[in-house]
Design an enzyme around this catalytic site. Sequence first.
Site, PDB file in Angstrom:
ATOM      1  N   ASP A  38       1.052  -2.972  18.287  1.00 29.30           N
ATOM      2  CA  ASP A  38       1.173  -3.767  17.268  1.00 29.30           C
ATOM      3  C   ASP A  38      -0.416  -3.347  16.227  1.00 29.30           C
ATOM      4  O   ASP A  38      -1.115  -3.328  17.369  1.00 29.30           O
ATOM      5  CB  ASP A  38       0.734  -5.135  17.551  1.00 29.30           C
ATOM      6  N   ILE A  39      -0.059  -2.499  15.402  1.00 26.29           N
ATOM      7  CA  ILE A  39      -1.222  -1.955  14.556  1.00 26.29           C
ATOM      8  C   ILE A  39      -2.709  -2.651  14.521  1.00 26.29           C
ATOM      9  O   ILE A  39      -3.955  -2.424  13.957  1.00 26.29           O
ATOM     10  CB  ILE A  39      -0.956  -0.321  13.790  1.00 26.29           C
ATOM     11  N   TRP A  63       4.833  -2.091   6.249  1.00 27.94           N
ATOM     12  CA  TRP A  63       6.033  -2.926   6.132  1.00 27.94           C
ATOM     13  C   TRP A  63       6.543  -1.968   4.859  1.00 27.94           C
ATOM     14  O   TRP A  63       5.954  -1.661   3.246  1.00 27.94           O
ATOM     15  CB  TRP A  63       5.566  -4.295   5.957  1.00 27.94           C
ATOM     16  N   THR A  64       7.867  -1.481   4.671  1.00 27.47           N
ATOM     17  CA  THR A  64       8.136  -0.446   3.651  1.00 27.47           C
ATOM     18  C   THR A  64       9.354  -1.596   2.784  1.00 27.47           C
ATOM     19  O   THR A  64      10.116  -0.788   1.813  1.00 27.47           O
ATOM     20  CB  THR A  64       9.051  -0.130   3.681  1.00 27.47           C
ATOM     21  N   TYR A 127       3.646  -5.218  -2.485  1.00 28.07           N
ATOM     22  CA  TYR A 127       3.780  -3.728  -1.809  1.00 28.07           C
ATOM     23  C   TYR A 127       2.640  -2.808  -2.125  1.00 28.07           C
ATOM     24  O   TYR A 127       1.625  -2.387  -0.911  1.00 28.07           O
ATOM     25  CB  TYR A 127       4.608  -3.110  -1.601  1.00 28.07           C
TER      26      TYR A 127
END
Length: 298
Positions: A38-39, A63-64, A127
């Site tokens: 988990d970065i 997250w894309t 985004y």
Amino acid sequence: MSPVWLVTGAAGMLGRDVLARLAGESVTAVAANRVALDIADPALVHAALEFHRPAVVVNCAAWTAVDDAESQEEAALRVNGTGPEVLAAACREHGVVLLQVSTDYVFAGDAQKPYPEDAAAGPRSAYGRTKLAGERAVLDTLPDTGFIVRTAWLYGAYGPNFVRTMIKLEGVKDALDVVDDQRGQPTWTADLADRLVRLGQAALAGAVPAGIYHGTSGGQTTWFGFTREIFRLLGADPARVRPTTSGAFVRPAPRPAFSVLGHDRWAAAGMEPIRDWRVALAEAFPALLAAERHSSQR
């Protein structure tokens, strides 16, 4: 001992191509997917860097889900903003080069000519805002060893993407209406992976300046033009693809009308920009076609 490269987001479309590209180098590649690392968790990130001792971290984790980010911006920010911030802090502590993959969505998308690397950002979507937060964290924390590589319109063999979707639809639709008022640069993940690896190698040698680079293909087209080229490679009639406007496909997140990026900074790295999108697509196409056909037979 060979240098270690840690690839986050390693199970994704780009991450898998980065690992494939590293397989041809004299390095030790460590794959970290989102389950393994988990970065956005500082303790986990510091422990990973302490254990693996990488020389380079390539952050492909992101997250894309562009539309979902509009209603879940806090969750998207954790991955796209906090994650790079945590990675950058750990890389600074351990003396590690960080390659952060970013996006054309950091721009407003209303330009008339390619965005240079130093163009002012102005994201119009959640985004884009979250990705810009990640960029700024990396550049602020790692002014000498942080590299931002913006990309756009990615496709590859290892995940769902526009090319594979059009291959599938060609087999079931008599005609397709595709947006012709959004312009960008279709980019093969294998080409981007090559530039990321070469940039990381040059960074380790102290041969390139840190900062922002644009990792997109040469040339430009619209989604309509892109689809017609896909049909041509399939041996299908491109006239079955009909142009339409963005108004026909209203989505929660606004799409940039103009996502063409300039590539001048590659000269500083002693590298040519990525080749023309048509040439890359033709080379990538057999693997994309095989991947989609294999998926449809499951």
